[in-house]
Design an enzyme around this catalytic site. Structure first.
Site, PDB file in Angstrom:
ATOM      1  N   ASP A 120      43.580  38.859  39.422  1.00  0.00           N
ATOM      2  CA  ASP A 120      44.674  37.789  39.420  1.00  0.00           C
ATOM      3  C   ASP A 120      45.001  37.364  40.845  1.00  0.00           C
ATOM      4  O   ASP A 120      45.431  36.234  41.242  1.00  0.00           O
ATOM      5  CB  ASP A 120      45.867  38.475  39.077  1.00  0.00           C
ATOM      6  CG  ASP A 120      45.921  38.628  37.374  1.00  0.00           C
ATOM      7  OD1 ASP A 120      46.727  39.242  36.722  1.00  0.00           O
ATOM      8  OD2 ASP A 120      44.883  38.074  36.622  1.00  0.00           O
ATOM      9  N   GLU A 131      43.082  36.934  43.611  1.00  0.00           N
ATOM     10  CA  GLU A 131      42.043  36.056  44.112  1.00  0.00           C
ATOM     11  C   GLU A 131      42.453  34.839  43.335  1.00  0.00           C
ATOM     12  O   GLU A 131      42.170  33.823  44.055  1.00  0.00           O
ATOM     13  CB  GLU A 131      40.635  36.735  43.552  1.00  0.00           C
ATOM     14  CG  GLU A 131      40.201  37.875  44.754  1.00  0.00           C
ATOM     15  CD  GLU A 131      40.352  38.981  43.803  1.00  0.00           C
ATOM     16  OE1 GLU A 131      41.446  39.219  43.095  1.00  0.00           O
ATOM     17  OE2 GLU A 131      39.609  40.256  44.081  1.00  0.00           O
ATOM     18  N   ASP A 180      45.318  33.758  42.067  1.00  0.00           N
ATOM     19  CA  ASP A 180      46.430  33.051  42.933  1.00  0.00           C
ATOM     20  C   ASP A 180      46.118  32.511  44.260  1.00  0.00           C
ATOM     21  O   ASP A 180      46.938  31.398  44.494  1.00  0.00           O
ATOM     22  CB  ASP A 180      47.323  34.211  42.799  1.00  0.00           C
ATOM     23  CG  ASP A 180      48.019  34.704  41.531  1.00  0.00           C
ATOM     24  OD1 ASP A 180      48.093  34.045  40.563  1.00  0.00           O
ATOM     25  OD2 ASP A 180      48.575  35.744  41.430  1.00  0.00           O
ATOM     26  N   SER A 232      56.501  29.350  32.119  1.00  0.00           N
ATOM     27  CA  SER A 232      55.784  30.280  33.290  1.00  0.00           C
ATOM     28  C   SER A 232      56.708  30.116  34.481  1.00  0.00           C
ATOM     29  O   SER A 232      57.778  29.301  34.539  1.00  0.00           O
ATOM     30  CB  SER A 232      54.405  30.001  33.555  1.00  0.00           C
ATOM     31  OG  SER A 232      54.187  28.629  34.274  1.00  0.00           O
ATOM     32  N   LEU A 233      56.394  30.956  35.423  1.00  0.00           N
ATOM     33  CA  LEU A 233      57.417  31.265  36.504  1.00  0.00           C
ATOM     34  C   LEU A 233      56.681  30.720  37.974  1.00  0.00           C
ATOM     35  O   LEU A 233      55.386  30.834  37.866  1.00  0.00           O
ATOM     36  CB  LEU A 233      57.647  32.652  36.753  1.00  0.00           C
ATOM     37  CG  LEU A 233      58.832  33.202  35.491  1.00  0.00           C
ATOM     38  CD1 LEU A 233      59.153  34.624  35.824  1.00  0.00           C
ATOM     39  CD2 LEU A 233      59.956  32.354  35.425  1.00  0.00           C
ATOM     40  N   LYS A 291      57.460  42.909  35.811  1.00  0.00           N
ATOM     41  CA  LYS A 291      56.754  41.940  35.230  1.00  0.00           C
ATOM     42  C   LYS A 291      55.617  42.560  34.684  1.00  0.00           C
ATOM     43  O   LYS A 291      54.616  42.827  35.073  1.00  0.00           O
ATOM     44  CB  LYS A 291      56.447  40.794  36.250  1.00  0.00           C
ATOM     45  CG  LYS A 291      55.595  39.735  35.562  1.00  0.00           C
ATOM     46  CD  LYS A 291      55.222  38.326  36.728  1.00  0.00           C
ATOM     47  CE  LYS A 291      54.737  37.112  35.969  1.00  0.00           C
ATOM     48  NZ  LYS A 291      53.437  37.417  35.119  1.00  0.00           N
ATOM     49  N   LYS A 316      54.773  38.591  43.323  1.00  0.00           N
ATOM     50  CA  LYS A 316      53.732  39.393  43.264  1.00  0.00           C
ATOM     51  C   LYS A 316      53.339  40.286  44.327  1.00  0.00           C
ATOM     52  O   LYS A 316      53.307  40.124  45.306  1.00  0.00           O
ATOM     53  CB  LYS A 316      52.446  38.326  42.944  1.00  0.00           C
ATOM     54  CG  LYS A 316      52.661  37.101  41.833  1.00  0.00           C
ATOM     55  CD  LYS A 316      52.325  38.084  40.607  1.00  0.00           C
ATOM     56  CE  LYS A 316      52.195  37.024  39.424  1.00  0.00           C
ATOM     57  NZ  LYS A 316      50.739  36.204  39.376  1.00  0.00           N
ATOM     58  N   CYS A 359      17.543  54.062  26.939  1.00  0.00           N
ATOM     59  CA  CYS A 359      16.623  54.925  26.314  1.00  0.00           C
ATOM     60  C   CYS A 359      16.503  54.868  24.965  1.00  0.00           C
ATOM     61  O   CYS A 359      17.470  55.015  24.306  1.00  0.00           O
ATOM     62  CB  CYS A 359      17.104  56.350  26.838  1.00  0.00           C
ATOM     63  SG  CYS A 359      15.879  57.841  26.149  1.00  0.00           S
ATOM     64  N   CYS A 372      16.101  62.164  22.394  1.00  0.00           N
ATOM     65  CA  CYS A 372      16.906  62.204  23.521  1.00  0.00           C
ATOM     66  C   CYS A 372      17.960  63.231  23.311  1.00  0.00           C
ATOM     67  O   CYS A 372      18.990  62.661  22.494  1.00  0.00           O
ATOM     68  CB  CYS A 372      17.302  60.906  24.115  1.00  0.00           C
ATOM     69  SG  CYS A 372      18.289  61.062  25.812  1.00  0.00           S
TER      70      CYS A 372
END
Length: 658
Positions: free
Chosen positions: A34, A36, A38, A83-84, A114, A309, A419, A424
């Site tokens: 998130d 990156e 933003d 949204s904010l 949040k 954030k 495999c 195994c």
């Protein structure tokens, strides 16, 4: 930055953001964090502010959020789920306070965590839950009522007979997320990247039972609309939601000055790694509803609220080893072991490297200095390599299984190295559980716990050895007496009579499920014929593709497989198809089953159809002859009506098979 460079960079950012937005919101499969995302969005917004003529209709800055993708019925929100505006520094928080106080000098704020999950709207009529929907793009979401009903913390009836719509955040608790990721890794499945990703993927399942198994939770934090009542502020509204029976945000405090708000942001930042749920920030909201109405909103965000954030905590450390383990499905999983480092409240020293593609992409080597963080503040992950150690070499997964020494394979359609040795040791328990399951050899009483005891006591090392067990062997296990031990011996003996199709499925051949096992058994008739079949013979079978064919050939080419089949045959396990055919009245006819039939299970109805020469399919098309519909038939029935396919009931089906 001149105009031409700005234009080029803006296009690059739009393409990047639209790509990652689709991965995050539509596919629930983010490739970047998130933070990156933003930062990319902020860079684009800054360019568009300087050069407004570069703003395009498809710019991510011009939309509020993602869109519903058509999997569920659309829901038009009567009150938009806004949204904010994001803030990444305390200076931005103080600037927000100044803008609000220019209008209301006595403004008070509520600060709350949040929650990092999936935003939903819950609608109640006269106190009864009637509909739940995702946020979608804020104006149109998706109806996920059935799945939301599986979230135990959502009340189906409120404590007052009130008509109300509320907004909340569905999330996955950290412990649940960690356990789910561990289970996915053991099963060789692609893991969820963070709790938000997991919550979104779980809530948007077509099957509510899958959603229920994921143990989702919810925090309710807002009243969207209400009939009656006299609520004047945000804190008062959350207090009221509590009295109605909602699980509200765990803490929310009111402050009358920005310094106190900043102190609360610091406090939440310090405790966020200790919370049992994931947060991606804190929200600051003007408390008074009357003041909110005066302050207003932009085209995208309310001016009376802000989302602060926190940057992800990242630490540098050194890779001292890369361990390779084998999961229950045979997938080889590399894990980086590094010098212990404190990240997000706990000391970590290991992180999965997923697969060879992940290692190659980041070029991770022994001795590297790397940056790590916790995905969702929970799962450690390697973000990037800072530097390689001198004379280091690229790391490659082994070409043989570290558990059994057999050669490993990597198929074209997957990133995992696997495999496929049926003997195994690392895969033994998982293979035994599958072998004994109901759709396979159906050995009643031979469940996970019993098999685990048999393996740990050294009584089982391969599936064929099940048929060597005696009553005395079971009686050595804790809790087993004469009768219960004899019941298991009888169940094992009865399983020898199963049709060949069950044995083929029980062997656990990659890509060969229950239906493909039956196709092989019916077509070839004997295990010997299946083992001797080549690619050309297999792909000639209708419904049998190249990948399945290659998997079958590879499996039966293994010496371990041949020895296991010989042992099973020696112990008296049936190696022949017992397909019974009455007549050909349904020859050339394809049936699709949907809904719940009054007396037949789907398997029973399918077997009857096949005994009369017909076949079944999982989806409706123009080639479908009949749709056999029971109660609560869904989309298949609708599609059949649209295509004009003949729809029959169980009673009509019984007439056809008289």
């Amino acid at each position: 930055m001149n105009f031409e460079k700005a234009k080029e960079r803006a296009k690059e950012l739009r393409d990047l953001l639209n790509y990652h937005s689709h991965k995050y919101y539509v596919e629930d499969n983010p490739e970047i964090g998130d933070y990156e995302y933003d930062m990319l969005q902020r860079e684009l917004a800054a360019i568009e502010k300087e050069f407004p003529e570069l703003i395009t209709p498809d710019s991510p800055t011009q939309r509020v959020g993602g869109s519903a993708d058509g999997l569920f019925e659309p829901v038009v929100h009567t009150v938009p789920l806004e949204s904010l505006q994001d803030a990444f520094s305390i200076d931005e928080v103080r600037a927000f306070d100044s803008r609000v106080r220019d209008i209301f000098s006595d403004a008070e704020y509520v600060v709350e965590p949040k929650i990092d999950g999936l935003s939903v709207a819950l609608e109640y009529e006269n106190g009864v839950f009637v509909r739940g929907s995702t946020r979608g793009d804020g104006n149109i979401g998706e109806d996920v009522t059935a799945n939301l009903r599986t979230v135990n913390s959502i009340p189906l009836r409120l404590k007052e007979d009130i008509t109300i719509e509320v907004r909340g955040e569905v999330y996955m608790p950290k412990k649940v997320f960690a356990a789910l990721v561990e289970e996915q890794e053991l099963n060789g499945e692609k893991t969820f990247k963070n709790p938000r990703n997991a919550a979104a993927g779980s809530l948007r399942q077509k099957n509510p039972k899958i959603t229920a198994s994921r143990n989702l939770d919810i925090f309710v934090f807002n009243i969207q609309r209400i009939e009656g009542g006299n609520i004047t502020g945000h804190k008062q509204s959350i207090d009221y939601l509590k009295t109605l029976g909602f699980k509200t945000v765990p803490f929310y405090n009111k402050f009358n000055n920005v310094d106190a708000v900043v102190a609360e942001l610091d406090r939440i930042g310090e405790i966020r790694s200790t919370l049992p749920f994931d947060i991606d920030g804190a929200v600051i909201k003007t408390d008074s509803f009357a003041q909110r109405a005066e302050i207003g909103s932009t085209a995208k965000f309310p001016r009376w609220a802000l989302a602060f954030k926190y940057p992800p905590e990242e630490k540098e450390t050194t890779v001292i080893d890369i361990e390779v383990t084998v999961g229950r499905t045979g997938v080889l999983t590399p894990t980086a072991v590094f010098e212990p480092v404190l990240v997000a409240g706990s000391t970590v020293s290991r992180a999965t490297l997923h697969n060879q593609d992940f290692i190659d992409e980041k070029d991770i080597r022994l001795g590297d200095r790397v940056i790590i963080r916790k995905a969702g503040d929970i799962i450690p992950e390697v973000i990037k390599v800072v530097s390689h150690a001198e004379n280091s070499e690229r790391f490659t997964l082994p070409s043989v299984c570290p558990s059994c020494g057999a050669n490993v394979i990597r198929e074209e359609d997957e990133a995992a190295v696997r495999c496929v040795n049926p003997e195994c040791p690392a895969q033994l328990l998982r293979n035994l559980i599958h072998f004994c399951s109901r759709d396979a050899m159906d050995i009643e009483g031979m469940g996970d716990a019993v098999l685990e005891k048999l393996v740990s006591n050294g009584l089982l090392s391969k599936a064929s050895e099940i048929y060597t067990l005696k009553k005395e062997d079971f009686m050595t296990l804790e809790g087993f007496k004469d009768k219960s031990s004899q019941n298991l011996v009888d169940a094992v003996e009865n399983s020898k009579k199963n049709d060949l199709s069950k044995l083929v499925f029980a062997l656990g051949i990659r890509h060969v499920g229950q239906k493909a096992g039956k196709i092989l058994a019916d077509h070839f008739g004997t295990m010997e014929n299946i083992m001797n079949a080549d690619i050309e013979q297999l792909t000639a079978i209708e419904g049998f593709g190249g990948i399945m064919a290659q998997s079958v050939v590879d499996f039966f080419a293994l010496e371990q497989t041949k020895r296991e089949i010989e042992a099973l045959a020696a112990y008296g396990v049936n190696m022949n198809s017992q397909k019974e055919k009455i007549d050909n009245r349904f020859e050339g006819k394809t049936f699709v089953l949907t809904g719940t039939l009054p007396t037949y299970s789907r398997n029973e109805a399918s077997e009857i159809i096949e005994k009369f020469g017909g076949k079944t399919a999982s989806s409706v098309s123009k080639k479908t002859s009949y749709v056999l519909a029971g109660e609560e038939a869904g989309s298949k029935l609708v599609k059949a009506q649209t295509l004009g396919v003949t729809i029959i009931s169980e009673a009509e089906f019984n007439e056809m098979i008289k």
